[in-house]
Design a protein around this motif. Structure first.
Motif, PDB file in Angstrom:
ATOM      1  N   ALA A 196      38.248  30.753  56.674  1.00 19.01           N
ATOM      2  CA  ALA A 196      38.921  32.002  57.058  1.00 19.01           C
ATOM      3  C   ALA A 196      39.734  31.850  58.341  1.00 19.01           C
ATOM      4  O   ALA A 196      40.880  32.305  58.415  1.00 19.01           O
ATOM      5  CB  ALA A 196      37.904  33.134  57.198  1.00 19.01           C
ATOM      6  N   LEU A 197      39.168  31.215  59.355  1.00 19.22           N
ATOM      7  CA  LEU A 197      39.880  31.066  60.622  1.00 19.22           C
ATOM      8  C   LEU A 197      41.114  30.182  60.456  1.00 19.22           C
ATOM      9  O   LEU A 197      42.197  30.512  60.956  1.00 19.22           O
ATOM     10  CB  LEU A 197      38.961  30.493  61.699  1.00 19.22           C
ATOM     11  N   GLU A 198      40.980  29.112  59.729  1.00 23.46           N
ATOM     12  CA  GLU A 198      42.124  28.215  59.496  1.00 23.46           C
ATOM     13  C   GLU A 198      43.235  28.954  58.753  1.00 23.46           C
ATOM     14  O   GLU A 198      44.408  28.835  59.107  1.00 23.46           O
ATOM     15  CB  GLU A 198      41.666  26.975  58.708  1.00 23.46           C
ATOM     16  N   ARG A 199      42.878  29.772  57.763  1.00 23.74           N
ATOM     17  CA  ARG A 199      43.878  30.536  57.014  1.00 23.74           C
ATOM     18  C   ARG A 199      44.534  31.591  57.902  1.00 23.74           C
ATOM     19  O   ARG A 199      45.749  31.791  57.847  1.00 23.74           O
ATOM     20  CB  ARG A 199      43.244  31.186  55.774  1.00 23.74           C
ATOM     21  N   MET A 200      43.748  32.242  58.754  1.00 22.81           N
ATOM     22  CA  MET A 200      44.318  33.249  59.651  1.00 22.81           C
ATOM     23  C   MET A 200      45.264  32.586  60.655  1.00 22.81           C
ATOM     24  O   MET A 200      46.342  33.114  60.949  1.00 22.81           O
ATOM     25  CB  MET A 200      43.214  34.017  60.383  1.00 22.81           C
ATOM     26  N   GLN A 201      44.899  31.410  61.148  1.00 22.10           N
ATOM     27  CA  GLN A 201      45.774  30.704  62.080  1.00 22.10           C
ATOM     28  C   GLN A 201      47.052  30.238  61.388  1.00 22.10           C
ATOM     29  O   GLN A 201      48.128  30.276  61.982  1.00 22.10           O
ATOM     30  CB  GLN A 201      45.029  29.528  62.705  1.00 22.10           C
ATOM     31  N   PRO A 243      33.832  40.022  73.162  1.00 25.68           N
ATOM     32  CA  PRO A 243      34.478  38.773  72.768  1.00 25.68           C
ATOM     33  C   PRO A 243      33.458  37.717  72.328  1.00 25.68           C
ATOM     34  O   PRO A 243      32.442  37.502  72.997  1.00 25.68           O
ATOM     35  CB  PRO A 243      35.234  38.342  74.029  1.00 25.68           C
ATOM     36  N   GLY A 244      33.734  37.107  71.176  1.00 23.47           N
ATOM     37  CA  GLY A 244      32.892  36.037  70.652  1.00 23.47           C
ATOM     38  C   GLY A 244      31.622  36.492  69.968  1.00 23.47           C
ATOM     39  O   GLY A 244      30.844  35.664  69.495  1.00 23.47           O
ATOM     40  N   ALA A 245      31.380  37.802  69.857  1.00 19.03           N
ATOM     41  CA  ALA A 245      30.111  38.310  69.317  1.00 19.03           C
ATOM     42  C   ALA A 245      30.077  38.407  67.797  1.00 19.03           C
ATOM     43  O   ALA A 245      29.020  38.655  67.228  1.00 19.03           O
ATOM     44  CB  ALA A 245      29.804  39.687  69.915  1.00 19.03           C
ATOM     45  N   ALA A 246      31.198  38.210  67.131  1.00 13.72           N
ATOM     46  CA  ALA A 246      31.250  38.393  65.678  1.00 13.72           C
ATOM     47  C   ALA A 246      31.569  37.080  64.976  1.00 13.72           C
ATOM     48  O   ALA A 246      31.978  36.099  65.598  1.00 13.72           O
ATOM     49  CB  ALA A 246      32.300  39.450  65.329  1.00 13.72           C
ATOM     50  N   THR A 247      31.380  37.098  63.678  1.00 14.03           N
ATOM     51  CA  THR A 247      31.721  35.958  62.832  1.00 14.03           C
ATOM     52  C   THR A 247      32.821  36.380  61.872  1.00 14.03           C
ATOM     53  O   THR A 247      32.678  37.396  61.169  1.00 14.03           O
ATOM     54  CB  THR A 247      30.494  35.483  62.018  1.00 14.03           C
ATOM     55  N   LEU A 248      33.919  35.635  61.847  1.00 16.21           N
ATOM     56  CA  LEU A 248      34.997  35.882  60.894  1.00 16.21           C
ATOM     57  C   LEU A 248      34.523  35.340  59.548  1.00 16.21           C
ATOM     58  O   LEU A 248      34.313  34.139  59.406  1.00 16.21           O
ATOM     59  CB  LEU A 248      36.281  35.177  61.347  1.00 16.21           C
ATOM     60  N   THR A 249      34.321  36.232  58.577  1.00 13.81           N
ATOM     61  CA  THR A 249      33.786  35.791  57.283  1.00 13.81           C
ATOM     62  C   THR A 249      34.831  35.737  56.187  1.00 13.81           C
ATOM     63  O   THR A 249      34.638  35.043  55.188  1.00 13.81           O
ATOM     64  CB  THR A 249      32.626  36.700  56.831  1.00 13.81           C
ATOM     65  N   ASP A 250      35.949  36.464  56.360  1.00 17.28           N
ATOM     66  CA  ASP A 250      36.998  36.428  55.341  1.00 17.28           C
ATOM     67  C   ASP A 250      38.307  36.866  55.968  1.00 17.28           C
ATOM     68  O   ASP A 250      38.320  37.531  57.016  1.00 17.28           O
ATOM     69  CB  ASP A 250      36.642  37.333  54.159  1.00 17.28           C
ATOM     70  N   TYR A 251      39.379  36.504  55.319  1.00 23.87           N
ATOM     71  CA  TYR A 251      40.723  36.844  55.760  1.00 23.87           C
ATOM     72  C   TYR A 251      41.586  36.915  54.513  1.00 23.87           C
ATOM     73  O   TYR A 251      41.433  36.114  53.594  1.00 23.87           O
ATOM     74  CB  TYR A 251      41.250  35.763  56.718  1.00 23.87           C
ATOM     75  N   TRP A 252      42.476  37.893  54.476  1.00 25.30           N
ATOM     76  CA  TRP A 252      43.422  37.993  53.374  1.00 25.30           C
ATOM     77  C   TRP A 252      44.769  38.471  53.905  1.00 25.30           C
ATOM     78  O   TRP A 252      44.834  39.306  54.811  1.00 25.30           O
ATOM     79  CB  TRP A 252      42.940  38.982  52.299  1.00 25.30           C
ATOM     80  N   ALA A 253      45.825  37.917  53.344  1.00 28.23           N
ATOM     81  CA  ALA A 253      47.194  38.359  53.656  1.00 28.23           C
ATOM     82  C   ALA A 253      48.003  38.349  52.367  1.00 28.23           C
ATOM     83  O   ALA A 253      47.747  37.527  51.484  1.00 28.23           O
ATOM     84  CB  ALA A 253      47.839  37.445  54.694  1.00 28.23           C
ATOM     85  N   PRO A 254      48.985  39.227  52.259  1.00 25.24           N
ATOM     86  CA  PRO A 254      49.810  39.243  51.050  1.00 25.24           C
ATOM     87  C   PRO A 254      50.526  37.917  50.800  1.00 25.24           C
ATOM     88  O   PRO A 254      50.923  37.642  49.677  1.00 25.24           O
ATOM     89  CB  PRO A 254      50.819  40.358  51.301  1.00 25.24           C
ATOM     90  N   THR A 255      50.677  37.105  51.839  1.00 23.34           N
ATOM     91  CA  THR A 255      51.377  35.830  51.702  1.00 23.34           C
ATOM     92  C   THR A 255      50.487  34.741  51.120  1.00 23.34           C
ATOM     93  O   THR A 255      50.949  33.638  50.851  1.00 23.34           O
ATOM     94  CB  THR A 255      51.895  35.368  53.075  1.00 23.34           C
ATOM     95  N   GLU A 256      49.172  35.034  50.941  1.00 28.21           N
ATOM     96  CA  GLU A 256      48.256  34.011  50.402  1.00 28.21           C
ATOM     97  C   GLU A 256      48.395  33.906  48.899  1.00 28.21           C
ATOM     98  O   GLU A 256      48.615  34.841  48.191  1.00 28.21           O
ATOM     99  CB  GLU A 256      46.817  34.337  50.752  1.00 28.21           C
TER     100      GLU A 256
END
Length: 172
Positions: A131-136, A159-172
């Motif tokens: 997810a982080l790599e895709r968001m970047q 800051p830093g207290a959460a875990t990024l578990t998913d990411y979506w964008a229309p460009t994916e």
């Protein structure tokens, strides 16, 4: 809610806006934005998250995005149109989320860049999968959303207290 169940936050950027000669707060969605908002709503439904609360900017484009996206969800959460989301910094958004009542488990925040993208970056202490790599790689384009989990009360969100578990964008 048991203490073991994480809270979830979706940070959802408004869909593509048009540029008519109106104040920024009054800009409506473009045709592509209307289509992308509905698609994003279907992707949000696919997450299986039942949102307890939606915090939406008062700007026209965010309200239109939410109206189109929420129509795709199996249940409509309580929605609060919050002026403080418009033009908010990541720190201001954290302060707003810290005010969330303890009985709320899952929140979706519909807002604007750069605040929403900055908040996703700042909160992500860890990342699940790619997810982080895709968001970047994609950034945080219009109609994109990031899904984060938080262990603990809303007051512990920092800051830093959460875990990024998913990411979506229309460009994916």
């Amino acid at each position: 809610m048991s203490a073991a169940e994480p809270r979830r936050i979706v940070l959802f950027r408004h869909a593509k806006a048009d540029w008519p000669q109106v104040p920024d707060h009054e800009r409506p969605l473009a045709e592509r934005g209307r289509m992308d908002a509905a698609v994003a709503g279907r992707k949000l439904a696919d997450t299986g998250i039942a949102f307890d609360l939606a915090l939406c900017s008062t700007a026209v484009r965010t309200r239109e995005t939410w109206k189109l996206a929420v129509h795709e969800l199996p249940e409509r959460p309580r929605t609060v149109y919050e002026e403080r989301v418009y033009e908010a910094s990541p720190g201001e958004l954290i302060a707003l989320l810290n005010e969330t009542p303890d009985d709320v488990r899952n929140v979706i925040l519909i807002g604007h860049n750069p605040g929403v993208h900055g908040l996703a970056d700042i909160l992500s202490g860890e990342s699940g999968g790619d997810a982080l790599e895709r968001m970047q790689r994609h950034g945080f384009p219009a109609a994109a959303f990031a899904l984060l989990s938080l262990d603990g009360p809303w007051k512990s969100l920092e800051p830093g207290a959460a875990t990024l578990t998913d990411y979506w964008a229309p460009t994916e």
